[in-house]
Scaffold this active site. Sequence first.
Site, PDB file in Angstrom:
ATOM      1  N   ASP A   3       0.728  -1.226  -0.031  1.00 30.75           N
ATOM      2  CA  ASP A   3       0.194   0.083  -0.153  1.00 30.75           C
ATOM      3  C   ASP A   3       0.858   1.658  -0.257  1.00 30.75           C
ATOM      4  O   ASP A   3       0.750   2.488  -0.510  1.00 30.75           O
ATOM      5  CB  ASP A   3      -1.053   0.105   1.432  1.00 30.75           C
ATOM      6  CG  ASP A   3      -1.244  -1.026   1.356  1.00 30.75           C
ATOM      7  OD1 ASP A   3      -1.871  -1.530   0.337  1.00 30.75           O
ATOM      8  OD2 ASP A   3      -2.206  -1.459   2.761  1.00 30.75           O
ATOM      9  N   GLU A  31       0.982  -5.856  -4.643  1.00 35.03           N
ATOM     10  CA  GLU A  31       0.815  -5.688  -6.358  1.00 35.03           C
ATOM     11  C   GLU A  31       1.567  -4.689  -6.641  1.00 35.03           C
ATOM     12  O   GLU A  31       2.177  -4.208  -7.863  1.00 35.03           O
ATOM     13  CB  GLU A  31      -0.731  -4.664  -6.235  1.00 35.03           C
ATOM     14  CG  GLU A  31      -0.594  -3.463  -7.044  1.00 35.03           C
ATOM     15  CD  GLU A  31      -2.034  -3.116  -6.089  1.00 35.03           C
ATOM     16  OE1 GLU A  31      -2.199  -1.454  -6.701  1.00 35.03           O
ATOM     17  OE2 GLU A  31      -3.166  -3.316  -5.677  1.00 35.03           O
TER      18      GLU A  31
END
Length: 390
Positions: free
Chosen positions: A15, A285
């Site tokens: 994140d 990610e």
Amino acid sequence: MRADIFCRRIDNYGDIGVCWRLARALRQAGGWRVRLWIDDRAAFARMEPHCDPLLDVQTVRGIDVVAWSAQPPALPPGDVVIEAFACDPPDSFRAAMRRHPPIWINLEYLSAESWVESHHRLPSPQPDGLMKYFFFPGFTPGTGGLLREPDLAARRDAFMHEPGARLAFLRELGLSGEHLARLATPTGGGTGSAEADGAARAADQGTRLITLFCYPDAPLAGLLDGLRTDSRPTLLLVPEGVAPRLEIAVGAATPGLHIARIPFLPQDDYDRLLWCADLNFVRGEDSVVRAGWAGRPLVWQIYPQADEAHLAKLDAWLDRYRPPPQARALFRAWNTGADARAMAQAWREASAGPAWSDWQAAARTWDADLSRLPDLATSLIGFCAQLRAR
């Protein structure tokens, strides 16, 4: 344009990594003044050494970094407010947004699933009268694209074609002379001309350099068995804190497999590490996007979700990545916790012969095709410009 980006660290660093790259990209691509609100400065400081984890407000590489605490400072909202992954801004900040409504963006998680295109840029009216817009990163023209700096490919290629740059960088990470000597043989999977790549593949018989970044539940035993019995030796680079019992599992007498611990790296150095490797095991990610830009084969351990929802997302991504069947089987084994025998066999089949060459070609195609699409920051800047013009 002034922008506020709100970021909560959930459990790892992905994140924070996405938000920090986005902040830098908005400043670089659009000249925006960006303020990054972050709830874990200590974690951020590991990724960005210029950050002082004790300061509540500071400027790092031209980005204003603010501590997102229980009592956040009373700062007026910018022209754009970006909440990363549905982390609502604090109540006091949202009250200020009602007085001077900004463009409010919910930056969503990355997904290759087809439904993303139909939800990208949709408005979401809020009960307090504000409007929020969903913005989805993705792999198609119908999404917001991926984070990519305009000069990324040029920097990567310059690094890879500079004589001695690869070994010099690895030496800075603390690799021993013994480890570096194993890497003297040129490795394949290059990103230059077809002739250069062909020559590199012809010499692709030396020690294979692999980076390992995985979650604790990764089926390491089977991977290690596959690497031990591989006809080609492997040097495995593992960041500190990842797979803490790895050395015990490997043992001392493993002539075909050598392990080197490396420090946790800032983002730019992590990019260079990915460029150096023949193959990168990545998780989450931010890392899978950066590994894709390396133009090297990668194995992605997707973040696990309840009811195995993550496997559908993985399959959707694999349908776009299009590795050879052997590599696809390796992805599935890695993400489903395959037993040691199945995992080792999946590795052997994916990493040898035509399957390995096809996988290298697929990685280069993935990098080239996605590089033709607009990047995430440029897409976001354009979308905000459209909203302001209404």
